[in-house]
Design a protein around this motif. Sequence first.
Motif, short mmCIF file in Angstrom:
data_model
loop_
_atom_site.label_atom_id
_atom_site.label_comp_id
_atom_site.label_asym_id
_atom_site.label_seq_id
_atom_site.Cartn_x
_atom_site.Cartn_y
_atom_site.Cartn_z
N ALA A 145 -27.99 -32.04 -4.98
CA ALA A 145 -28.21 -31.26 -3.69
C ALA A 145 -27.66 -29.71 -3.59
N LEU A 177 -33.89 -23.29 -3.24
CA LEU A 177 -34.69 -23.03 -2.01
C LEU A 177 -34.30 -21.68 -1.55
N PHE A 178 -32.91 -21.35 -1.77
CA PHE A 178 -32.70 -20.08 -1.18
C PHE A 178 -33.15 -19.04 -1.97
N CYS A 204 -30.58 -26.91 -2.85
CA CYS A 204 -30.55 -25.95 -1.89
C CYS A 204 -30.31 -24.40 -2.42
#
Length: 292
Positions: free
Chosen positions: A272, A279-280, A276
């Motif tokens: 996770a 994705l950033f 994340c």
Amino acid sequence: MRATQNIGRGIWLMVAVTIIFAIQDGISRHLSGAYNVYMVVTIRYWFFALFTLAVAARSAGGLRAALSTQQPLLQTIRALLLVFEIVIVIQAFVRLGLIETHAVFAAYPLLVAALSGPVLGETVGWRRWTAIGIGFAGILIILQPGYGVFRPEAVIPLLGAFLFALYSLLTRFAARKDAASVSFYWTGLIGALAMTPLGLIFWQPMIATDWLWMGALCLTAVTAHFLLIQAYEIAEASAIQPFAYLQLVWVSGIGIWAFGDILRPNVALGAAVVVCAGLFTLWRARARAETP
């Protein structure tokens, strides 16, 4: 409205690609658990090469025009990187399972961001460097180097992610002079040439049912790559790339259902964090591209 419809279709194509790639990875693990990895990858590349030759022969100018490039060394290197990456990741499937392999492999967008400076000369700002650092903290959560006995094979998918990131960057670099179709053809042909000697050396007899699985592996590989090309043709990469992380979801389900893999809490948490952070970095890359 048309651009929005294209992006929507591109997203659905990317979702389909992640499902097919997850199925492909499950088949790869099944076959490589019973047969030598080199042989499995070789047969896959033979089919890939025949497909690319058939497509290239039907293109304008024929086979010679389709394979024409100003940078044959670069095309060869990037194709070989993909060959090594595929062999390494399939080895990781057998040793670690699908879930842990993909949880670590999910770091490749972070590696792309980190290597884009030295390879492509791009500027990586402090925000993306922070995300890269957080992402690798997620990798440490997955690997747990300070707890119990650290398994050296846990680093295998990280090496695969590094090779795939380098392959991706060199593909972008090659695109400055060659069309995407040229890179696609070179990928299939060089891969087949590189793997054939190893595949023949480590050849093993295969039972009839597994030849059916091998056919399914070849078909899923070609279908997924074809759909991926279609997705990138109708939508911006920055808009659809985040959906590529869905492959981690599908492949985890296949690993648990078909192979009895276990989703450990540290793997779920670390994955996770990595996703994340990835994705950033994708969001920051898109924001920078849109800044005048």
